[in-house]
Design a protein around this motif. Structure first.
Motif, PDB file in Angstrom:
ATOM      1  N   ASP A   1     -47.826   7.072 -14.939  1.00  5.78           N
ATOM      2  CA  ASP A   1     -47.119   7.891 -13.948  1.00  5.78           C
ATOM      3  C   ASP A   1     -45.881   8.540 -14.545  1.00  5.78           C
ATOM      4  N   GLU A   2     -45.181   7.838 -15.427  1.00  4.78           N
ATOM      5  CA  GLU A   2     -43.976   8.388 -16.034  1.00  4.78           C
ATOM      6  C   GLU A   2     -44.301   9.604 -16.900  1.00  4.78           C
ATOM      7  N   GLU A   3     -45.484   9.600 -17.529  1.00  4.17           N
ATOM      8  CA  GLU A   3     -45.881  10.773 -18.317  1.00  4.17           C
ATOM      9  C   GLU A   3     -46.092  11.991 -17.424  1.00  4.17           C
ATOM     10  N   TRP A   4     -46.681  11.774 -16.259  1.00  6.46           N
ATOM     11  CA  TRP A   4     -46.848  12.878 -15.319  1.00  6.46           C
ATOM     12  C   TRP A   4     -45.485  13.398 -14.867  1.00  6.46           C
ATOM     13  N   ARG A   5     -44.551  12.520 -14.596  1.00  5.18           N
ATOM     14  CA  ARG A   5     -43.226  12.955 -14.162  1.00  5.18           C
ATOM     15  C   ARG A   5     -42.532  13.753 -15.262  1.00  5.18           C
ATOM     16  N   THR A   6     -42.718  13.325 -16.520  1.00  6.08           N
ATOM     17  CA  THR A   6     -42.141  14.068 -17.642  1.00  6.08           C
ATOM     18  C   THR A   6     -42.753  15.458 -17.746  1.00  6.08           C
ATOM     19  N   ALA A   7     -44.076  15.544 -17.599  1.00  5.12           N
ATOM     20  CA  ALA A   7     -44.752  16.836 -17.665  1.00  5.12           C
ATOM     21  C   ALA A   7     -44.308  17.739 -16.517  1.00  5.12           C
ATOM     22  N   LEU A   8     -44.110  17.159 -15.336  1.00  3.45           N
ATOM     23  CA  LEU A   8     -43.671  17.949 -14.195  1.00  3.45           C
ATOM     24  C   LEU A   8     -42.262  18.483 -14.414  1.00  3.45           C
ATOM     25  N   ARG A   9     -41.366  17.654 -14.930  1.00  4.00           N
ATOM     26  CA  ARG A   9     -39.995  18.120 -15.181  1.00  4.00           C
ATOM     27  C   ARG A   9     -39.996  19.257 -16.200  1.00  4.00           C
ATOM     28  N   LEU A  10     -40.857  19.150 -17.204  1.00  3.94           N
ATOM     29  CA  LEU A  10     -40.932  20.211 -18.207  1.00  3.94           C
ATOM     30  C   LEU A  10     -41.432  21.508 -17.569  1.00  3.94           C
ATOM     31  N   LEU A  11     -42.478  21.429 -16.741  1.00  3.75           N
ATOM     32  CA  LEU A  11     -43.012  22.624 -16.089  1.00  3.75           C
ATOM     33  C   LEU A  11     -42.000  23.234 -15.126  1.00  3.75           C
ATOM     34  N   GLN A  12     -41.259  22.393 -14.421  1.00  9.61           N
ATOM     35  CA  GLN A  12     -40.258  22.899 -13.477  1.00  9.61           C
ATOM     36  C   GLN A  12     -39.053  23.531 -14.161  1.00  9.61           C
ATOM     37  N   SER A  13     -38.924  23.314 -15.468  1.00 16.51           N
ATOM     38  CA  SER A  13     -37.814  23.933 -16.195  1.00 16.51           C
ATOM     39  C   SER A  13     -38.143  25.350 -16.657  1.00 16.51           C
ATOM     40  N   PHE A  14     -39.387  25.775 -16.452  1.00 18.21           N
ATOM     41  CA  PHE A  14     -39.804  27.094 -16.914  1.00 18.21           C
ATOM     42  C   PHE A  14     -39.412  28.168 -15.912  1.00 18.21           C
TER      43      PHE A  14
END
Length: 452
Positions: free
Chosen positions: A145-158
């Motif tokens: 789950d933490e990997e998904w949260r990391t990927a989401l934060r990266l996408l939301q920074s775009f």
């Protein structure tokens, strides 16, 4: 007592739709685009049919020339040969991938981000928990789950700011944080808290908001202005839906003795039996399959002609009934029902409904669907009748001139309409206002104050 089988003879009456009648009803309901597809399919299936370009009648040659100027598309030969081909617009996914490739994210993180990109809706939102996507991945990947949260934060920074938000409040908060240097610290903090009270904000409940956010009205207004600078649909700029143009089926034009109606030749496909094939088959003993094709071709030609005549009769009745509209505009629309037209033309109401579905008319006041001319009856104080659309047009005029700081309530609109002889209930005014897409007076007042 035992049930025993028995045979009985009886006569019953029932209506059966023949294939020809089914085809006639289907063609009448078709829009001009749908009809083109039906004709193209018939031409492909039946070699006895061929398309025919309509020829203008001698007495209407000037009118036909005028219509050609209105509807004909510019010829390709008139364009320069060295024009560049239009490039394909960059999609939102491509825009995000370009940004992803500039990061130092691992290959695993990139794969998760790309998986999230595929779940964005047309607004750019991600309306569920990213961890729910784990079930659709191979088990050997073992994504935490933490990997998904990391990927989401990266996408939301775009860019665009707010992309991959789970809801509107989160979308606004992402944009506020991205543009934090545009507002003072206290305004930014108030705006971030205000995203949790969007319903009260929309209703203009300023007192409750000041109490809930522990701020004064000046700070609240500044936070409200900050929110109004944001985009609730961050992916809207990447929407590339094609534009569909409406070409009228019927043309209303003024003549010396009144208003005339004609069918638009640009959208009237015509077919006929291929004369060479028909001459070659004359006198021969046709096979059952060939006789069936001849029957189908003649049935299609007959039904197309019947479709044209029905649409023209309905349009001519509308022109006679709505002459005041043709002269003066929407405010002069008269009430009209399908039953009135059906009784006058001695047709069934369902036939009138099919003949007006997705059929459009060119009028002096724009292109309107034929159904536009039908509306409910509204009684006036003098005993005359008007249509609901005419009342809405009158309301639209009143709303356009309402005071900026004191919008007209539904009750006040009902009073103003009554002063002009149109007596309707307040709830009817509210229904018409909602149909026009106009928010209530409280929301219009809140918007006016925010803009000020």
């Amino acid at each position: 007592m035992r049930a025993q089988p028995s045979l009985e003879l009886g006569q019953h009456q029932h209506l059966t739709l023949t294939p020809q009648l089914r085809q006639a009803l289907a063609l009448l309901q078709c829009s001009s685009q749908e009809l083109d597809q039906e004709i193209a399919q018939a031409l492909a299936d039946n070699p006895l049919l061929e398309a025919v370009e309509p020829e203008p009648e001698p007495e209407s040659a000037a009118q036909a020339e005028r219509l050609d100027r209105l509807w004909a598309q510019p010829a390709r030969a008139a364009l320069p040969d060295d024009l560049p081909e239009p490039g394909q617009p960059l999609s939102l996914i491509d825009h995000l991938l370009l940004q992803l490739h500039t990061t130092r994210a691992t290959q695993r993180d990139c794969l998760l981000v790309i998986r999230l990109m595929g779940e964005l809706d047309e607004r750019g939102y991600l309306e569920f928990d990213p961890a729910a996507l784990t079930a659709g991945l191979p088990p050997e990947l073992e994504v935490e789950d933490e990997e998904w949260r990391t990927a989401l934060r990266l996408l939301q920074s775009f860019d665009p700011a707010g992309v991959a938000a789970r809801d509107l409040p989160e979308c606004l908060r992402l944009q506020l944080r991205t543009r934090a240097d545009e507002w003072p610290t206290d305004v930014l903090a108030c705006a971030l808290r205000l995203t949790d009270h969007l319903e009260e904000l929309g209703a203009g409940r300023w007192g409750r908001l000041c109490e809930a956010l522990a701020c004064d009205r000046v700070l609240l207004d500044a936070a409200h202005r900050a929110l109004r600078c944001l985009d609730p649909r961050p992916a809207g700029a990447w929407q590339t839906d094609p534009i569909h143009y409406v070409v009228p089926d019927v043309l209303f034009h003024r003549a010396a003795d009144g208003w005339r109606v004609s069918l638009n030749p640009a959208v009237e496909p015509r077919v006929r039996l291929n004369p060479e094939l028909v001459d070659g088959l004359a006198g021969q003993d046709l096979s059952p399959d060939l006789r069936d094709r001849v029957r189908q071709a003649r049935s299609l030609i007959h039904n197309l002609d019947q479709r044209r005549q029905t649409i023209l009769r309905v349009a001519e009745f509308i022109a006679r009934h709505q002459q005041a509209f043709l002269e003066s505009g929407v405010g002069a629309l008269r009430p009209l029902t399908l039953r009135e037209v059906a009784q006058a033309l001695e047709l069934h109401e369902s036939t009138i409904s099919r003949a007006t579905r997705l059929k459009y008319a060119q009028t002096p006041w724009g292109v309107h669907e034929l159904k536009f001319f039908f509306g409910t009856v509204v009684q006036t104080r003098s005993g005359d009748e008007t249509s609901a659309l005419a009342v809405q047009a009158l309301m639209r005029t009143m709303l356009a001139s309402e005071p900026a700081g004191k919008p007209l309530s539904d009750m006040r609109l009902a009073q103003l309409l009554a002063d002009q002889g149109v007596v309707i209930a307040r709830r009817t005014v509210a229904k018409y206002r909602e149909a026009m897409g106009v928010p209530p007076a409280s929301m219009r007042k809140a918007r006016g104050q925010a803009d000020a």
